[in-house]
Write an enzyme that holds these catalytic residues in place. Structure first.
Site, PDB file in Angstrom:
ATOM      1  CB  THR A   1      -0.876   0.115   1.229  1.00 20.25           C
ATOM      2  OG1 THR A   1      -1.721   1.150   1.256  1.00 20.25           O
ATOM      3  CG2 THR A   1      -0.151  -0.068   2.518  1.00 20.25           C
TER       4      THR A   1
ATOM      5  CD  GLU B   1      -2.541  -0.653   5.558  1.00 19.10           C
ATOM      6  OE1 GLU B   1      -3.648  -0.621   4.888  1.00 19.10           O
ATOM      7  OE2 GLU B   1      -1.467   0.369   5.590  1.00 19.10           O
TER       8      GLU B   1
ATOM      9  CE  LYS C   1      -8.012   4.629  -2.114  1.00 17.74           C
ATOM     10  NZ  LYS C   1      -8.707   3.562  -1.231  1.00 17.74           N
TER      11      LYS C   1
ATOM     12  CD1 TRP D   1      -3.516   4.175  -1.692  1.00 20.40           C
ATOM     13  CD2 TRP D   1      -4.044   6.168  -0.967  1.00 20.40           C
ATOM     14  NE1 TRP D   1      -4.194   4.034  -0.450  1.00 20.40           N
ATOM     15  CE2 TRP D   1      -4.811   5.022  -0.048  1.00 20.40           C
ATOM     16  CE3 TRP D   1      -4.610   7.523  -0.623  1.00 20.40           C
ATOM     17  CZ2 TRP D   1      -5.725   5.404   0.852  1.00 20.40           C
ATOM     18  CZ3 TRP D   1      -5.700   7.639   0.169  1.00 20.40           C
ATOM     19  CH2 TRP D   1      -6.170   6.433   1.184  1.00 20.40           C
TER      20      TRP D   1
HETATM   21  P1  AMP Z   1      -6.409   1.039   0.468  1.00 16.63           P
HETATM   22  O1  AMP Z   1      -5.537   0.562   1.506  1.00 16.63           O
HETATM   23  O2  AMP Z   1      -5.892   1.514  -0.778  1.00 16.63           O
HETATM   24  O3  AMP Z   1      -7.505   0.219   0.379  1.00 16.63           O
HETATM   25  O4  AMP Z   1      -7.065   2.572   1.003  1.00 16.63           O
HETATM   26  C1  AMP Z   1      -7.744   2.392   2.208  1.00 16.63           C
HETATM   27  C2  AMP Z   1      -8.266   3.835   2.645  1.00 16.63           C
HETATM   28  O5  AMP Z   1      -9.239   4.217   1.489  1.00 16.63           O
HETATM   29  C3  AMP Z   1      -9.128   3.718   3.911  1.00 16.63           C
HETATM   30  O6  AMP Z   1      -8.291   4.031   4.934  1.00 16.63           O
HETATM   31  C4  AMP Z   1     -10.043   5.188   3.499  1.00 16.63           C
HETATM   32  O7  AMP Z   1      -9.089   6.346   3.636  1.00 16.63           O
HETATM   33  C5  AMP Z   1     -10.171   5.207   2.209  1.00 16.63           C
HETATM   34  N1  AMP Z   1     -11.352   4.421   2.099  1.00 16.63           N
HETATM   35  C6  AMP Z   1     -11.802   3.004   1.769  1.00 16.63           C
HETATM   36  N2  AMP Z   1     -13.057   2.870   1.606  1.00 16.63           N
HETATM   37  C7  AMP Z   1     -13.675   3.959   1.800  1.00 16.63           C
HETATM   38  C8  AMP Z   1     -14.973   4.737   2.145  1.00 16.63           C
HETATM   39  N3  AMP Z   1     -16.126   3.699   1.835  1.00 16.63           N
HETATM   40  N4  AMP Z   1     -15.437   5.441   2.211  1.00 16.63           N
HETATM   41  C9  AMP Z   1     -14.326   6.600   2.572  1.00 16.63           C
HETATM   42  N5  AMP Z   1     -12.790   6.178   2.430  1.00 16.63           N
HETATM   43  C10 AMP Z   1     -12.649   4.882   2.114  1.00 16.63           C
END
Ligand code: AMP
Length: 543
Positions: free
Chosen positions: A188, A333, A440, A445
């Protein structure tokens, strides 16, 4: 003295998911839109057989338990076979996002020490460029048949996927080993510094598959046709390759064709009932059906996560197209599922709008994930839907540590998510802000620090801050807030041009604004929250 249970000890293993799917749903289809351009049809039984052959081939290539095997590939049946062949044979499947900056891809491959890399046809040029910087890599396998192997390439260790499979007889038994053995790794870049690897175990993956298929989760059934739009390099496509095998549903793999018209055509052609992806993808699909006055003939549920689902998107899907929206929150994670938003029994008689107001939230914790919100001192905050705090989680499929990183990421035994949330009395969590400093865009990211470092190297820039500004298509896009050096002259356009070649094009900020000074916290740190509030209504020229 306690009495021990007298049940069989059978390790939870990823191969058992595939064996189950092949035995009980052997003729259920896996349909793929291939990079080669055509449609391909296979079945769970065939995938299991070919995975066994691939496991044999991996052994023949010298792989030993614990070795990492990388993939740079889109969603397709070969990628599915690699998932099972690699993890099932005690190797570790390392999916890599080909959209990252090439140097970052190389850094990740080297950190994981990938021995073999499986690559889709249209990603080969990237690997050819990176190969000299990948000392641990022994072989590159191109995911195609003999006819599609390039006549000319620069790699001296390029193998053909179909040739590897053809050479094996499939006489291979899936080995049994400790369920805590590593099964896959996903990096990540959603935190600062270098990307970090989350190492999933067989146990965590199988438990996650059970929980994610439940009726109050994805509600995945044998009668479903599931199209994972979410890439297999994004947290294992949210576990769909595993939960689909667990329930034995049909899978439709879209390859790299993720635009609205392609998705709609595939959904109709294969009678897709359920799908999963980030809001940007759904916006593309909705734009296409709206502009062309189309209807969905089979689509019943869409799982939306990765970024907040816009309330208007939820209502358009549900009210105009009769497609149920299931908003979900998760992280790399967390394998990734943490919360899923479904109503409770007590909400049965709520008016539509009141119910949808609840469904806008990120949802309730899935069994297996425990969550809390804490203040700056680490004290838990009340679940009243008003108090907000740093969201922390723990559970069977939450990381304990990162790959190759000694420092524990945990806080009092909990994993701090970097999201700021409220939780109401019914346990519905809502993300209200983010404490981690990242942007994002369309589910991918962008590091604020990297953008800031680029601009700080410009002779006219004294200070630069990158923040997320709202964008209707991408959810968030980078906005640079810049303080010029005294007397320095520089334009917005000059600063935007300065990014060229230093970061991937898609990460180039959408706008630059100049200010006299940046806000700072009491401890002298850049006050990003304040800055985001100051530019909450900023209209990007690209919007
Ligand atoms: P990733 O590890 O790339 O899957 O990103 C995870 C992060 O994406 C989370 O900690 C949030 O900041 C954001 N995220 C994931 N799902 C949502 C959601 N439904 N609403 C808002 N933010 C989200």
């Amino acid at each position: 003295m306690s009495l021990m249970g007298q049940m069989m000890q059978m390790p939870l293993s990823i191969s058992s998911l595939l064996i189950h799917a092949a035995r009980h749903h052997g003729d259920t289809e896996i349909v793929s839109k291939r990079v080669e351009g055509d449609m391909h049809r296979t079945s769970w039984a065939e995938v299991e057989l070919r995975s066994r052959k691939l496991a044999q081939a991996l052994q023949r290539l010298g792989c030993e338990p614990g070795d990492r095997v990388g993939t740079l590939a889109w969603n397709g049946y070969r990628h599915l076979e690699i998932y099972y062949a690699v993890s099932g044979s005690e190797l570790v499947c390392h999916t890599i996002n080909p959209r990252l900056f090439p140097q970052q891809v190389a850094w990740i491959i080297n950190d994981a020490q990938d021995k073999i890399l499986f690559v889709d046809l249209n990603i080969l040029p990237l690997v050819e460029k990176l190969a000299p910087t990948l000392p641990a890599l022994k072989h590159v396998v191109l995911m195609c048949g003999r006819d599609n192997m390039p006549r000319e390439h620069v790699l001296d260790n390029l193998l053909c996927y179909e040739e590897l499979i053809e050479a094996e007889d499939g006489h291979y038994s899936w080995p049994t080993f400790d369920e805590n053995t590593a099964a896959s790794i996903c990096y990540t870049s959603g935190t600062t510094g270098n990307p970090k690897g989350a190492v999933y175990s067989h146990r965590s993956t199988v438990l996650h598959a059970y929980a994610s298929a439940l009726p109050d989760s994805m509600c995945l059934k044998a009668t479903d046709t599931m199209l994972p739009v979410v890439p297999m390099f994004h947290v294992n496509a949210w576990g769909v390759p595993y939960s689909a095998a667990l329930v034995g549903c049909k899978l439709v793999m879209p390859g790299h064709h993720l635009d609205g018209p392609s998705l709609y055509e595939l959904m109709e052609q294969e009678q897709v009932t359920i799908s999963a992806g980030v809001p940007t993808i759904w916006q593309g699909l909705l734009n296409h059906v709206q502009a062309n006055n189309l209807r969905f003939s089979s689509f019943r549920t869409t799982i939306i996560g990765g970024s907040a689902c816009p309330p208007s998107m939820l209502r358009t899907f549900e009210n105009d197209y009769n497609v149920e929206v299931v908003h979900a929150w998760g992280m790399t994670e967390l394998s990734p599922i943490g919360t899923i938003c479904r109503l409770k029994g007590k909400h049965a008689n709520l008016p539509l709008e009141a119910g949808q107001k609840i469904l806008e939230k990120q949802g309730r914790a899935v069994f297996g994930v425990d969550m809390r919100i804490v203040d700056a001192e680490g004290d838990p905050q009340p679940w009243n839907g008003i108090a907000s705090g740093d969201l922390e989680v723990r559970g069977h499929w939450v990381i304990d540590s990162y790959f190759n990183v000694d420092k524990s990421p945990l806080h009092q035994g909990w994993f701090p998510t970097g999201d700021v949330a409220t939780i109401d009395a019914d346990g519905y969590m809502q993300v209200v802000d983010r404490s981690k400093d990242v942007i994002k865009s369309g589910g991918e990211w962008i590091s604020s620090i990297e953008l800031e470092n680029v601009l700080m190297a410009h002779p006219a820039v004294q200070q630069a801050a990158a923040i997320a500004a709202h964008h209707p298509k991408w959810d968030e896009r980078p906005l640079m807030v810049v303080v010029k050096k005294p007397g320095a002259k520089v334009t917005r356009e000059e600063l935007l041009a300065f990014f060229k070649g230093k970061i991937p094009n898609w990460q180039t900020p959408d706008d630059v604004v100049f200010v006299d000074e940046l806000p700072h916290t009491a401890t002298g740190k850049l006050y990003k929250l304040k800055l985001r509030q100051m530019f909450a209504d900023h209209k990007l020229p690209t919007a």
